[in-house]
Enzyme design. Structure first.
Site, mmCIF file in Angstrom:
data_model
loop_
_atom_site.group_PDB
_atom_site.id
_atom_site.type_symbol
_atom_site.label_atom_id
_atom_site.label_comp_id
_atom_site.label_asym_id
_atom_site.label_seq_id
_atom_site.Cartn_x
_atom_site.Cartn_y
_atom_site.Cartn_z
ATOM 1 N N ARG A 6 21.128 1.722 55.298
ATOM 2 C CA ARG A 6 22.150 1.836 54.242
ATOM 3 C C ARG A 6 22.561 0.441 53.805
ATOM 4 O O ARG A 6 22.306 -0.540 54.491
ATOM 5 C CB ARG A 6 23.417 2.547 54.754
ATOM 6 C CG ARG A 6 23.222 3.990 55.132
ATOM 7 C CD ARG A 6 24.559 4.656 55.477
ATOM 8 N NE ARG A 6 24.348 6.045 55.889
ATOM 9 C CZ ARG A 6 25.309 6.911 56.173
ATOM 10 N NH1 ARG A 6 26.580 6.549 56.099
ATOM 11 N NH2 ARG A 6 25.033 8.148 56.527
ATOM 12 N N THR A 44 24.406 17.156 57.874
ATOM 13 C CA THR A 44 23.751 16.010 58.524
ATOM 14 C C THR A 44 24.562 15.524 59.723
ATOM 15 O O THR A 44 24.046 14.780 60.551
ATOM 16 C CB THR A 44 23.590 14.810 57.564
ATOM 17 O OG1 THR A 44 24.879 14.323 57.201
ATOM 18 C CG2 THR A 44 22.797 15.177 56.341
ATOM 19 N N GLU A 69 36.121 13.040 54.768
ATOM 20 C CA GLU A 69 35.041 14.045 54.738
ATOM 21 C C GLU A 69 35.179 15.053 55.886
ATOM 22 O O GLU A 69 34.891 16.242 55.720
ATOM 23 C CB GLU A 69 33.688 13.337 54.812
ATOM 24 C CG GLU A 69 32.527 14.293 54.816
ATOM 25 C CD GLU A 69 31.176 13.577 54.819
ATOM 26 O OE1 GLU A 69 31.064 12.502 54.213
ATOM 27 O OE2 GLU A 69 30.244 14.118 55.429
ATOM 28 N N ARG A 90 27.492 8.608 64.276
ATOM 29 C CA ARG A 90 26.666 7.601 63.600
ATOM 30 C C ARG A 90 26.965 6.251 64.245
ATOM 31 O O ARG A 90 28.089 5.762 64.194
ATOM 32 C CB ARG A 90 26.956 7.541 62.103
ATOM 33 C CG ARG A 90 25.891 6.721 61.344
ATOM 34 C CD ARG A 90 26.029 6.865 59.838
ATOM 35 N NE ARG A 90 26.998 5.948 59.275
ATOM 36 C CZ ARG A 90 26.735 4.704 58.872
ATOM 37 N NH1 ARG A 90 25.518 4.218 58.966
ATOM 38 N NH2 ARG A 90 27.692 3.954 58.364
ATOM 39 N N GLU A 142 27.685 4.464 52.669
ATOM 40 C CA GLU A 142 26.579 5.250 52.144
ATOM 41 C C GLU A 142 26.504 5.114 50.627
ATOM 42 O O GLU A 142 27.528 5.031 49.947
ATOM 43 C CB GLU A 142 26.820 6.720 52.508
ATOM 44 C CG GLU A 142 25.647 7.562 52.159
ATOM 45 C CD GLU A 142 25.650 8.861 52.936
ATOM 46 O OE1 GLU A 142 26.732 9.366 53.251
ATOM 47 O OE2 GLU A 142 24.557 9.357 53.207
ATOM 48 N N ARG A 192 37.811 11.285 61.716
ATOM 49 C CA ARG A 192 36.675 10.416 62.004
ATOM 50 C C ARG A 192 37.202 9.430 63.033
ATOM 51 O O ARG A 192 38.151 8.680 62.740
ATOM 52 C CB ARG A 192 36.207 9.672 60.746
ATOM 53 C CG ARG A 192 35.387 10.526 59.785
ATOM 54 C CD ARG A 192 33.971 10.713 60.314
ATOM 55 N NE ARG A 192 33.195 11.674 59.538
ATOM 56 C CZ ARG A 192 32.299 11.354 58.603
ATOM 57 N NH1 ARG A 192 32.095 10.096 58.300
ATOM 58 N NH2 ARG A 192 31.619 12.276 57.982
ATOM 59 N N CYS A 212 29.467 18.291 56.410
ATOM 60 C CA CYS A 212 28.112 17.989 55.946
ATOM 61 C C CYS A 212 27.122 18.337 57.063
ATOM 62 O O CYS A 212 27.320 17.908 58.208
ATOM 63 C CB CYS A 212 28.006 16.504 55.591
ATOM 64 S SG CYS A 212 26.343 16.017 55.086
ATOM 65 N N ARG A 254 30.934 5.966 65.117
ATOM 66 C CA ARG A 254 31.970 6.933 64.737
ATOM 67 C C ARG A 254 31.502 8.347 65.062
ATOM 68 O O ARG A 254 30.308 8.612 65.080
ATOM 69 C CB ARG A 254 32.314 6.818 63.264
ATOM 70 C CG ARG A 254 31.169 7.070 62.264
ATOM 71 C CD ARG A 254 30.892 8.519 61.970
ATOM 72 N NE ARG A 254 30.051 8.694 60.786
ATOM 73 C CZ ARG A 254 29.318 9.768 60.564
ATOM 74 N NH1 ARG A 254 29.262 10.735 61.446
ATOM 75 N NH2 ARG A 254 28.612 9.870 59.447
HETATM 76 P P1 ADP Z 1 30.374 6.861 57.841
HETATM 77 O O1 ADP Z 1 31.839 6.872 57.958
HETATM 78 O O2 ADP Z 1 29.783 8.159 57.592
HETATM 79 O O3 ADP Z 1 29.752 6.189 58.998
HETATM 80 P P2 ADP Z 1 29.857 4.998 55.540
HETATM 81 O O4 ADP Z 1 28.418 4.649 55.425
HETATM 82 O O5 ADP Z 1 30.554 5.437 54.318
HETATM 83 O O6 ADP Z 1 29.963 6.146 56.543
HETATM 84 O O7 ADP Z 1 30.602 3.760 56.170
HETATM 85 C C1 ADP Z 1 31.994 3.729 56.278
HETATM 86 C C2 ADP Z 1 32.494 2.299 56.390
HETATM 87 O O8 ADP Z 1 32.105 1.739 57.622
HETATM 88 C C3 ADP Z 1 31.958 1.392 55.309
HETATM 89 O O9 ADP Z 1 32.992 0.523 54.898
HETATM 90 C C4 ADP Z 1 30.908 0.579 56.020
HETATM 91 O O10 ADP Z 1 30.700 -0.699 55.467
HETATM 92 C C5 ADP Z 1 31.511 0.474 57.401
HETATM 93 N N1 ADP Z 1 30.537 0.206 58.450
HETATM 94 C C6 ADP Z 1 29.520 1.000 58.840
HETATM 95 N N2 ADP Z 1 28.824 0.440 59.832
HETATM 96 C C7 ADP Z 1 29.415 -0.762 60.086
HETATM 97 C C8 ADP Z 1 29.171 -1.809 61.018
HETATM 98 N N3 ADP Z 1 28.194 -1.739 61.908
HETATM 99 N N4 ADP Z 1 29.989 -2.879 60.970
HETATM 100 C C9 ADP Z 1 31.005 -2.963 60.096
HETATM 101 N N5 ADP Z 1 31.292 -1.989 59.222
HETATM 102 C C10 ADP Z 1 30.512 -0.896 59.209
HETATM 103 C C1 CIR Z 2 24.261 13.371 49.668
HETATM 104 O O1 CIR Z 2 23.780 14.504 49.669
HETATM 105 O O2 CIR Z 2 23.628 12.360 49.342
HETATM 106 C C2 CIR Z 2 25.700 13.235 50.098
HETATM 107 N N1 CIR Z 2 26.313 14.528 50.095
HETATM 108 C C3 CIR Z 2 25.782 12.607 51.488
HETATM 109 C C4 CIR Z 2 24.954 13.291 52.529
HETATM 110 C C5 CIR Z 2 25.114 12.726 53.932
HETATM 111 N N2 CIR Z 2 24.231 11.676 54.118
HETATM 112 C C6 CIR Z 2 23.407 11.444 55.129
HETATM 113 O O3 CIR Z 2 22.230 11.194 54.950
HETATM 114 N N3 CIR Z 2 23.922 11.432 56.347
#
Ligand code: ADP
Ligand code: CIR
Length: 346
Positions: free
Chosen positions: A297, A261, A213, A268, A302, A217, A259, A114
């Site tokens: 994770r 990060t 966020e 990611r 997260e 995305r 954020c 993403r």
């Molecule tokens: P981000 O959107 O920042 O990548 P999250 O860690 O909150 O953050 O993940 C968002 C969603 O994407 C969650 O439901 C997570 O389980 C899903 N997800 C992340 N990586 C994978 C993956 N490789 N396969 C399936 N689902 C994923």
């Molecule tokens: C935190 O500080 O834990 C949350 N605001 C999420 C920060 C983003 N996480 C990350 O490590 N990419």
């Protein structure tokens, strides 16, 4: 405005607590950006949630200048990126050297990449006004529903979605969760669920979250470990969206995100991967992950836990490395983890 250095930071392990000294607090506490975003707004998530890893959010691009003494330190710590470094983008999938690291399908359940994007010349979600948020939803969803071929799909606004539908999309990892306390304290959940939603194609391999966020995305995902196919779909989709939406971008910080990060590539790349043996040896697991710049994770996003020995492994660095390098980081880390998991299974 917080007048006093927040007590909750004493004892917190967040990067906010590490770098916001009482002196820096005094220096920054009365500053604000032209959108009215203050230090108190920037740090509220970490103040309310002392278990944060980071603890700060920006309200707009200007936040990164106005509160630079704090943000620069956090950016340097997280990304290893300093004022003199340059960010370079590379979204060319031909430069990626990442054959499926698990061609027999023994370890990797799914791959997801993403990027976060925000619309240029308006505040980030933390400081956005209601009508600006609504305009993003209207404009971006209109662009997305005009797509054809494999990117064609529908937009599903959250305020028109049944609880059962949203729960199943969340459980299947397609949709963001409601009520995240870190985002709540950052002001990112204001007027929820209005102007939030998800676009996806029929296969749910191309998805766009609106006004979570980040304002957008953009997500590419599928079962298995074909990382290159996932990256290629993502880059095609980004290029299509970019024809109609101008994203906030800075020569030094790359794509601007709420954020710190996520700055730079805002990318990611992750796999959901079965690593039960390493899961029983967390110290070793973490040390391999650190060596390869990948983050561990749980599988419900997260701050969630692992289930059944399945972990989410993703690139940690996003700024000062190109998109191709971010994906390469994840790939190299996954190859090393699979190798060790195999050894531990002998
Ligand atoms: P981000 O959107 O920042 O990548 P999250 O860690 O909150 O953050 O993940 C968002 C969603 O994407 C969650 O439901 C997570 O389980 C899903 N997800 C992340 N990586 C994978 C993956 N490789 N396969 C399936 N689902 C994923
Ligand atoms: C935190 O500080 O834990 C949350 N605001 C999420 C920060 C983003 N996480 C990350 O490590 N990419």
């Amino acid at each position: 405005m917080t007048e006093k250095y927040p007590d909750s930071l004493k004892g917190s392990k967040s990067l906010l607590a590490k770098y916001l000294t009482p002196e820096m607090f005094e220096e920054l506490k009365d500053k604000k950006t032209s959108n009215g975003f203050t230090l108190s707004d920037a740090i509220n998530s970490g103040v309310q949630n002392p278990d944060s890893g980071i603890g700060v959010y920006a309200g707009d691009e200007e936040s990164y200048e106005v509160f630079a003494p704090l943000f620069d330190k956090i950016i340097e710590d997280y990304h290893g990126f300093t004022k003199n470094d340059k960010h370079i983008s590379n979204l060319n999938p031909n430069d990626l050297d990442a054959l499926n690291p698990d061609s027999n399908g023994e370890y990797i359940l799914s791959t997801r990449i993403r990027v976060g994007r925000n619309v240029a010349d308006i505040p980030l979600g933390t400081a956005i006004l209601k009508d600006q948020r609504q305009k993003i939803e209207k404009d971006v969803s209109k662009v997305l529903i005009s797509f054809s071929g494999s990117l064609a799909g529908k937009y599903y606004p959250l305020n028109n979605m049944s609880e059962a539908d949203s729960q199943s999309l969340i459980a299947e990892h397609f949709l963001f969760k409601a009520g995240d306390r870190f985002l709540e304290a950052a002001g990112l959940n204001k007027d929820w669920p209005n102007a939030r939603g998800i676009f996806h194609n029929d296969d749910k391999t191309f998805l766009v979250w609106i006004n979570e966020e980040d304002e957008l995305r953009i997500i590419s995902m599928q079962a298995g470990g074909d990382i290159k196919e996932v990256f290629t779909r993502l880059t095609t989709a980004i290029a299509e969206i970019q024809k109609s939406v101008k994203f906030a971008y800075d020569e030094h910080l790359g794509f601007i995100t709420s954020c710190p990060t996520n700055l730079g590539t805002a990318l990611r790349a992750s796999v959901h991967i079965k690593l039960p043996k390493l899961g029983e040896n967390m110290d070793e697991f973490k040390s391999i992950a650190d060596k390869h710049n990948v983050q561990i994770r749980g599988i419900h996003g997260e701050h969630s836990d692992s289930e059944g020995g399945v972990y989410d492994i993703s690139n940690k660095r996003r700024l000062g490395v190109s998109e191709v390098e971010c994906v390469q980081d994840m790939y190299d880390g996954v190859v090393a983890l699979i190798k060790r998991e195999k050894e531990l299974s002998l």
